[in-house]
Design a protein around this motif. Structure first.
Motif, PDB file in Angstrom:
ATOM      1  N   GLU A  60       0.803  -1.234   0.000  1.00  0.00           N
ATOM      2  CA  GLU A  60       0.000   0.000   0.000  1.00  0.00           C
ATOM      3  C   GLU A  60       0.830   1.276   0.000  1.00  0.00           C
ATOM      4  N   LYS A  61       2.011   1.216  -0.604  1.00  0.00           N
ATOM      5  CA  LYS A  61       2.838   2.419  -0.754  1.00  0.00           C
ATOM      6  C   LYS A  61       2.388   3.222  -1.968  1.00  0.00           C
ATOM      7  N   ILE A  62       2.062   2.528  -3.049  1.00  0.00           N
ATOM      8  CA  ILE A  62       1.640   3.190  -4.305  1.00  0.00           C
ATOM      9  C   ILE A  62       0.460   2.411  -4.893  1.00  0.00           C
ATOM     10  N   SER A  63      -0.203   3.015  -5.881  1.00  0.00           N
ATOM     11  CA  SER A  63      -1.215   2.277  -6.658  1.00  0.00           C
ATOM     12  C   SER A  63      -0.736   2.187  -8.100  1.00  0.00           C
ATOM     13  N   LEU A  64      -1.079   1.087  -8.727  1.00  0.00           N
ATOM     14  CA  LEU A  64      -0.723   0.862 -10.135  1.00  0.00           C
ATOM     15  C   LEU A  64      -1.990   0.930 -10.981  1.00  0.00           C
ATOM     16  N   PRO A  65      -1.828   1.095 -12.298  1.00  0.00           N
ATOM     17  CA  PRO A  65      -3.022   1.149 -13.161  1.00  0.00           C
ATOM     18  C   PRO A  65      -3.850  -0.131 -13.040  1.00  0.00           C
ATOM     19  N   ILE A  66      -5.161   0.049 -13.115  1.00  0.00           N
ATOM     20  CA  ILE A  66      -6.081  -1.097 -13.075  1.00  0.00           C
ATOM     21  C   ILE A  66      -6.587  -1.311 -14.496  1.00  0.00           C
ATOM     22  N   ILE A  67      -6.505  -2.537 -14.999  1.00  0.00           N
ATOM     23  CA  ILE A  67      -7.029  -2.830 -16.341  1.00  0.00           C
ATOM     24  C   ILE A  67      -8.367  -3.550 -16.165  1.00  0.00           C
ATOM     25  N   LYS A  68      -9.441  -2.901 -16.640  1.00  0.00           N
ATOM     26  CA  LYS A  68     -10.783  -3.471 -16.467  1.00  0.00           C
ATOM     27  C   LYS A  68     -11.072  -4.521 -17.542  1.00  0.00           C
ATOM     28  N   ASP A  69     -12.102  -5.313 -17.302  1.00  0.00           N
ATOM     29  CA  ASP A  69     -12.468  -6.388 -18.248  1.00  0.00           C
ATOM     30  C   ASP A  69     -12.654  -5.881 -19.664  1.00  0.00           C
ATOM     31  N   TYR A  70     -13.264  -4.698 -19.796  1.00  0.00           N
ATOM     32  CA  TYR A  70     -13.582  -4.216 -21.138  1.00  0.00           C
ATOM     33  C   TYR A  70     -12.410  -3.488 -21.807  1.00  0.00           C
ATOM     34  N   GLN A  71     -11.296  -3.368 -21.087  1.00  0.00           N
ATOM     35  CA  GLN A  71     -10.153  -2.621 -21.638  1.00  0.00           C
ATOM     36  C   GLN A  71      -9.069  -3.557 -22.157  1.00  0.00           C
ATOM     37  N   SER A  72      -8.357  -3.091 -23.204  1.00  0.00           N
ATOM     38  CA  SER A  72      -7.073  -3.700 -23.534  1.00  0.00           C
ATOM     39  C   SER A  72      -6.016  -2.660 -23.182  1.00  0.00           C
ATOM     40  N   ASN A  73      -4.763  -3.050 -23.239  1.00  0.00           N
ATOM     41  CA  ASN A  73      -3.681  -2.126 -22.905  1.00  0.00           C
ATOM     42  C   ASN A  73      -2.867  -1.914 -24.171  1.00  0.00           C
ATOM     43  N   ASN A  74      -2.611  -0.640 -24.518  1.00  0.00           N
ATOM     44  CA  ASN A  74      -1.711  -0.390 -25.667  1.00  0.00           C
ATOM     45  C   ASN A  74      -0.356   0.145 -25.191  1.00  0.00           C
ATOM     46  N   TYR A  75      -0.141   0.116 -23.872  1.00  0.00           N
ATOM     47  CA  TYR A  75       1.182   0.412 -23.298  1.00  0.00           C
ATOM     48  C   TYR A  75       1.658   1.808 -23.676  1.00  0.00           C
ATOM     49  N   HIS A  76       0.713   2.759 -23.672  1.00  0.00           N
ATOM     50  CA  HIS A  76       1.111   4.127 -24.009  1.00  0.00           C
ATOM     51  C   HIS A  76       1.820   4.800 -22.840  1.00  0.00           C
ATOM     52  N   ILE A  77       1.281   4.577 -21.627  1.00  0.00           N
ATOM     53  CA  ILE A  77       1.827   5.249 -20.438  1.00  0.00           C
ATOM     54  C   ILE A  77       1.965   4.220 -19.329  1.00  0.00           C
ATOM     55  N   PHE A  78       3.083   4.218 -18.619  1.00  0.00           N
ATOM     56  CA  PHE A  78       3.117   3.498 -17.343  1.00  0.00           C
ATOM     57  C   PHE A  78       3.107   4.547 -16.243  1.00  0.00           C
ATOM     58  N   TYR A  79       2.060   4.508 -15.430  1.00  0.00           N
ATOM     59  CA  TYR A  79       2.001   5.484 -14.338  1.00  0.00           C
ATOM     60  C   TYR A  79       1.850   4.790 -12.996  1.00  0.00           C
ATOM     61  N   ILE A  80       2.311   5.495 -11.957  1.00  0.00           N
ATOM     62  CA  ILE A  80       2.025   5.063 -10.590  1.00  0.00           C
ATOM     63  C   ILE A  80       1.293   6.211  -9.902  1.00  0.00           C
ATOM     64  N   LEU A  81       0.549   5.880  -8.847  1.00  0.00           N
ATOM     65  CA  LEU A  81      -0.099   6.917  -8.043  1.00  0.00           C
ATOM     66  C   LEU A  81       0.549   6.927  -6.668  1.00  0.00           C
ATOM     67  N   CYS A  82       1.099   8.087  -6.316  1.00  0.00           N
ATOM     68  CA  CYS A  82       1.692   8.249  -4.988  1.00  0.00           C
ATOM     69  C   CYS A  82       0.586   8.659  -4.017  1.00  0.00           C
ATOM     70  N   THR A  83       0.930   8.833  -2.737  1.00  0.00           N
ATOM     71  CA  THR A  83      -0.135   9.158  -1.776  1.00  0.00           C
ATOM     72  C   THR A  83      -0.325  10.659  -1.557  1.00  0.00           C
ATOM     73  N   SER A  84       0.666  11.474  -1.961  1.00  0.00           N
ATOM     74  CA  SER A  84       0.501  12.928  -1.816  1.00  0.00           C
ATOM     75  C   SER A  84       1.388  13.641  -2.827  1.00  0.00           C
ATOM     76  N   ILE A  85       1.120  14.931  -3.009  1.00  0.00           N
ATOM     77  CA  ILE A  85       1.924  15.709  -3.958  1.00  0.00           C
ATOM     78  C   ILE A  85       3.372  15.834  -3.468  1.00  0.00           C
ATOM     79  N   SER A  86       3.558  15.974  -2.159  1.00  0.00           N
ATOM     80  CA  SER A  86       4.934  16.142  -1.673  1.00  0.00           C
ATOM     81  C   SER A  86       5.716  14.846  -1.864  1.00  0.00           C
ATOM     82  N   GLU A  87       5.062  13.724  -1.585  1.00  0.00           N
ATOM     83  CA  GLU A  87       5.736  12.431  -1.804  1.00  0.00           C
ATOM     84  C   GLU A  87       6.074  12.262  -3.289  1.00  0.00           C
TER      85      GLU A  87
END
Ligand SMILES: *Cc1c(COP(=O)(O)O)cnc(C)c1O
Length: 377
Positions: free
Chosen positions: A274-301
């Protein structure tokens, strides 16, 4: 320094650009423009394609085709690039901002329906990172209210919603071939039109508001000004460059997939902790690998992590500043928008380097750095 992006050249670009010169006509709408249009139809089922100078100009064409005026409202997600908004603002429309989903930067469909008024003429949706919005739900709402849907598919080449490619669902779709996208011609874009009744007019708008195409077809013997329009189509040199890239699309996508999956596997342990979140790929989605992003917990972090990576010669970058808080909107609009998810993605989303020539040992270096950053805080 590991850059955030490095445009990829297939090697065939020079040869095809020379071929464009040898055709003796390279102002545009010629041999390579046709080749590109056919490629998109054959590979992705995109039927009525118009190459443009950018996704921005493709959206400007869509805005003209929808007859957007200052009486109209256009709903867009706030967490997007400025070009999702400006083509409609240019026609005088009031831009109405919708929040993102709690679980992804894509537009929140539940809020979207609440924002519709009798003045709403169009909805522009963005498939963020090439991950599809819920097109069945969006088209159902739009059809019920008789509103145009424009897919800002700038990120979305070769990506699917369910079993059909993005760009085939909305009334219009705009793709980008800017140097930061998976397939690039430096600058470049494309408008796809799925509303058959619009094609005739689009041909005129594309070529400066004239009926030049009818002259080329021999239907008329001189062309005239018949509609609004602009110089929206790219030169054959740009189209040749794009066609060279398209020849290598499978290779490009395969490389990006390996990099994306390596990031995911090597960062997954931080998500479990639970340090970061990663992208979630839903059933109806495919991935075209355009962006790899992570979500941090705050702007300062997030900003500390950017600095830490930079000190270690890695350039990672945040993405959009939510448009509802942009200086232009703050100055013009008296409406106050409360869009907590858009704000959260503005503050916490971080994109990692992703380009064809990024070697996997460098991906491992980046993920090790991120892991050590989170061990130290
Ligand atoms: C890149 C991008 C655009 C603009 O594309 P151009 O081809 O540079 O005009 C529009 N919308 C989104 C979501 C983008 O990422």
């Amino acid at each position: 320094m590991i850059p955030f992006n490095k445009p990829y050249l297939t090697g065939q670009e020079y040869e095809l650009i020379e071929k464009a010169f040898s055709k003796g006509k390279f102002s545009g709408n010629g041999y390579f423009t046709d080749k590109c249009h056919r490629f998109f139809k054959d590979h992705f089922g995109l039927s009525n394609c118009f190459l443009t100078n950018s996704a921005t100009s493709a959206l400007e064409m869509a805005s003209l085709l929808c007859n957007i005026t200052k009486e109209d409202e256009v709903i867009i997600p706030s967490y997007t690039f400025v070009s999702t908004a400006t083509p409609f603002a240019l026609r005088g429309a009031r831009i109405v901002f919708c929040d993102s989903e709690p679980t992804s930067p894509n537009i929140d469909v539940l809020q979207l329906e609440q924002l519709i008024t009798p003045k709403t003429k169009a909805i522009v949706i963005v498939h963020y990172a090439g991950l599809a919005c819920d097109m069945d739900a969006i088209m159902e709402i739009a059809n019920r209210h008789e509103i145009f849907v424009i897919e800002d598919a700038a990120h979305s080449i070769a990506s699917l919603y369910k079993d059909k490619f993005l760009g085939t669902y909305g009334h219009f779709a705009a793709f980008s071939f800017h140097e930061t996208k998976n397939i690039s011609s430096g600058q470049g874009g494309m408008l796809v039109i799925n509303d058959q009744s619009m094609i005739n007019r689009a041909e005129k708008i594309w070529i400066k508001g004239t009926n030049q195409l009818d002259m080329q077809r021999g239907i008329i013997d001189k062309y005239e000004w018949v509609d609004l329009g602009s110089n929206f189509y790219p030169s054959e040199i740009t189209a040749a460059l794009l066609f060279a890239q398209l020849q290598k699309i499978e290779f490009i996508q395969k490389k990006r997939k390996t990099i994306w999956n390596t990031y995911y596997e090597q960062l997954h342990h931080l998500e479990i902790k639970e340090k970061i979140s990663l992208p979630i790929i839903k059933d109806y989605q495919s991935n075209n690998y355009h962006i790899f992003y992570i979500l941090c917990t705050s702007i300062s972090e997030r900003n500390n992590l950017i600095d830490f990576l930079k000190q270690n010669n890695v350039l990672a970058v945040f993405h959009y500043s939510a448009l509802h808080s942009s200086p232009y909107i703050q100055e013009k609009s008296t409406n106050k928008f409360e869009l907590p998810n858009a704000d959260r993605y503005s503050e916490t989303l971080l994109r990692l380097p992703l380009f064809v020539e990024l070697e996997l040992n460098l991906v491992t270096k980046i993920t090790s750095l991120i892991s050590s950053f989170y061990e130290s805080i």
